[in-house]
Design a protein around this motif. Structure first.
Motif, PDB file in Angstrom:
ATOM      1  N   THR A  60      -7.562   0.933  -4.823  1.00  0.00           N
ATOM      2  CA  THR A  60      -6.114   1.158  -4.754  1.00  0.00           C
ATOM      3  C   THR A  60      -5.813   2.194  -3.678  1.00  0.00           C
ATOM      4  O   THR A  60      -6.332   3.319  -3.725  1.00  0.00           O
ATOM      5  N   ASP A 116       1.390   0.466  -3.908  1.00  0.00           N
ATOM      6  CA  ASP A 116      -0.063   0.467  -4.057  1.00  0.00           C
ATOM      7  C   ASP A 116      -0.594  -0.789  -3.383  1.00  0.00           C
ATOM      8  O   ASP A 116      -0.229  -1.914  -3.765  1.00  0.00           O
ATOM      9  N   ILE A 128      -3.708  -3.061  -2.959  1.00  0.00           N
ATOM     10  CA  ILE A 128      -4.924  -3.323  -3.734  1.00  0.00           C
ATOM     11  C   ILE A 128      -5.858  -4.230  -2.939  1.00  0.00           C
ATOM     12  O   ILE A 128      -5.430  -5.241  -2.378  1.00  0.00           O
TER      13      ILE A 128
END
Length: 667
Positions: free
Chosen positions: A158, A181, A183
């Motif tokens: 992340t 975020d 990912i």
């Protein structure tokens, strides 16, 4: 808040360790509704702060993604990620430092500027449940496992990203902050690549003497075929089927006499096609040997099962039927099915709703002329043909047979390898497509036909003698004063709902005038002992939307014809071992590559080498970033799936899947 995922990864089929890139949408995660986020070229048309925020976050996430992919693609065989997040997290921290990115004078009136940043101290890494390929979704469909899997590790990285956007309007500055975020998931598998190479290098051996390096416990096609013949002839004194007393009023079980197993044979042509002689529910404790022709139909829900093998044969006798058929709802043969129809112009129509076979050998069942491929040989009319290990096969005991003293038990150290469920087409014709024998034995082009092979697959000219069995095993036959190869083996798949999938090792053989050495002997790369007559090469034809998907595959010269809307997909060993590309050149030269040949090389180096080789021969080539993209590519070309992987054959870990997306976008 908006969530979005767009997957771009590369997949390992776990039994093989073969890498393919995939692009697929994972369920329950939604792609960003705002198309601006994926359309960088619209930067000069932005009018809203939110558009610029999304663009800035995308800009930073792309920077991270490119850096990760560059570093991952540079990893060799020596890397060891372990089985948790620690090693990978430390690597990534060394790859990606803190950064800030700025851009000014963008937007429809050059009114926007932004600063986007990432702080490496905020990087998070955690182990999450892995993904597996879901066969119900397709060859490139992923589904998250509900439990942890042995030898598979999936790590979620992340990267928190913050974007600050400034808009100048009438001399006044308006600031806004957005964060997300980013990912990036990396999944890897523990795999011994050299074992996969060895398994295919051993499996391909047929007829000639062979070399088993390091006492390899994998089966070769030669031994597999011979074992089938030994099982067939294991019991000399078999039992005649009691046709006179048979009827379909109740279920029957045959082949047990005084506690011992007996194989049951027909003795003459038996007609199971009408009246009370059709099959309702019949089981054999050993094998059922139909040696004089096959005329079998069933009642609704009709079922035939053998605990050993089912043998379907005729003879060259003038009275032997040319038309043979097996028309039932269910067939299950725990050890396997052996088909051998030596009489010219013979055909065996398989119209079985669910045909489960422990193995399948089609031997000496061919066409007089190659244009008769849809009317002679084995004709799979419709249904499911599944070749796999069947429950109970491992416990079947040949010790329960009454045989002469000294007879060698077929169950040996390679018995479990034999039971994995393989298919060999040996100097035979296999057609899966529409059949028009009569109103009863009839199917349409669009009917469902699925051939699934869990074990290995071989297409070869070599065959067992119909009269002498393994004693007459050979690539060649004599005709007058000449010796020439046996009739080539042919597979034709016809229809948009016709598909053959092989999950083990596949080898497309070519008749040879001498033994081809093992890879461990000389690399096996400079073999020149192929029989030169192209008319003797084996053949694969795909038409009217049919498809064939193979895993690790070895290829010698053969004839390939792919018609429009059809495709053949295969995966290659490291260093393109056992992969002779002459079949591609020959197919293109005859204008027979009108569909797609999809090749999934082991690593990026192999893909680039293959691309250069094909382009140098003026073969049309396209590069795809995943199987889905390859399947959607234009017809009439070779499509190479470009893997990120650069691991080599000595690898102990291989990245099987990468997956990136953006979530938790806060404006």
């Amino acid at each position: 808040m908006e969530d979005g995922r767009e997957e771009a990864g590369y997949a390992l089929l776990y039994a093989l360790g073969a890498i393919i890139l995939v692009n697929v949408i994972i369920g329950a995660i939604f792609v960003l509704a705002r198309t601006v986020f994926s359309q960088v070229e619209q930067v000069d048309t932005f009018k809203q702060i939110k558009d610029v925020e999304e663009y800035a976050l995308q800009d930073a996430s792309n920077k991270i993604k490119k850096k990760l992919e560059a570093e991952l693609s540079g990893l060799g065989s020596g890397v060891n990620f372990g089985t948790d997040e620690v090693a990978l997290r430390n690597l990534v921290k060394g790859w990606i430092d803190d950064f800030e990115m700025n851009n000014e004078d963008i937007g429809s009136n050059q009114q926007f500027s932004y600063q986007v940043s990432f702080n490496s101290s905020q990087l998070e890494a955690k182990k999450v449940l892995p993904y597996v390929l879901d066969t119900e979704i397709g060859s490139y469909g992923w589904k998250q496992s509900s439990v942890s899997l042995d030898n598979v590790t999936n790590i979620e990285l992340t990267f928190p990203i913050i974007a600050e956007v400034t808009e100048m309007k009438s001399g006044k500055a308006t600031k806004a902050v957005a964060q997300c975020d980013y990912i990036y998931e990396i999944q890897w598998d523990e795999v011994d690549v050299n074992e996969e190479i060895l398994a295919l290098d051993v499996w391909r051996n047929v007829f000639y003497s062979y070399y088993l390096p390091n006492s390899a416990q994998v089966i070769l096609a030669d031994e597999w075929m011979r074992k089938f013949d030994r099982i067939y002839h294991y019991q000399t004194d078999t039992q005649l089927f009691d046709y006179a007393s048979y009827n379909n009023y109740s279920a029957f079980r045959y082949g047990e006499v005084n506690g011992q197993v007996m194989d049951v044979r027909d003795g003459s042509l038996l007609d199971f096609s009408s009246g009370d002689k059709t099959i309702r529910d019949i089981t054999f404790s050993g094998s059922f040997l139909l040696e004089n022709g096959v005329t079998v139909k069933g009642t609704a829900g009709g079922r035939l099962q053998t605990d050993n093998s089912l043998v379907l044969r005729n003879s060259t006798d003038p009275s032997a039927p040319q038309l043979n058929y097996l028309q039932l709802d269910q067939v299950a043969t725990k050890i396997g099915t052996f088909i051998d129809l030596p009489k010219e112009q013979s055909r065996l129509i398989l119209d079985v709703g669910q045909f489960d076979a422990g193995n399948l050998l089609i031997n000496n069942t061919n066409t007089v002329k190659k244009e008769n491929s849809s009317t002679e040989g084995v004709l799979f009319s419709k249904g499911n043909l599944v070749i796999n290990k069947l429950t109970g096969s491992e416990t079947f005991s040949f010790a329960n047979y009454a045989v002469e003293s000294g007879k060698k038990n077929p169950k040996d150290s390679l018995w479990n390898e034999f039971l994995k469920g393989s298919m060999v087409v040996a100097s035979s014709n296999f057609f899966a497509g529409p059949v028009s024998e009569d109103t009863s034995l009839h199917s349409e082009q669009d009917d469902h036909r699925n051939i699934s092979v869990n074990g290995n697959f071989l297409l070869t000219n070599a065959m067992l003698s119909s009269d002498l069995g393994e004693e007459g095993f050979s690539y060649f036959q004599e005709s007058g004063d000449f010796t020439h190869p046996n009739t080539p083996a042919k597979i034709t798949l016809d229809g948009s709902d016709t598909k053959m999938s092989v999950y083990g090792k596949s080898f497309i053989d070519s008749p040879k005038t001498e033994r081809r050495k093992a890879l461990t002997e000389d690399g096996g790369m400079n073999f020149t002992g192929f029989y030169k007559d192209k008319e003797s090469w084996n053949c694969i034809t795909l038409k009217n939307g049919a498809s064939m998907e193979l895993d690790y595959t070895g290829v010698e010269p053969f004839n390939l014809e792919i018609q429009k809307d059809s495709y053949l997909s295969l995966k290659t060993l490291p260093e393109l071992a056992l992969f002779d590309t002459s079949f591609i050149e020959y197919s293109v030269s005859r204008s027979q590559l009108n569909g797609k040949l999809i090749i999934q090389p082991f690593n990026r180096t192999d893909a680039l080498s293959l691309e250069a080789d094909l382009r140098s021969s003026s073969i049309p080539v396209a590069i795809a970033n995943g199987f889905a993209e390859a399947a959607a590519a234009d017809d009439g070309q070779v499509v190479i799936v470009m893997p990120v992987n650069t691991s080599d054959k000595d690898s102990i870990q291989m990245i099987s899947r990468t997956f990136d997306y953006v979530k938790a976008i806060d404006y």
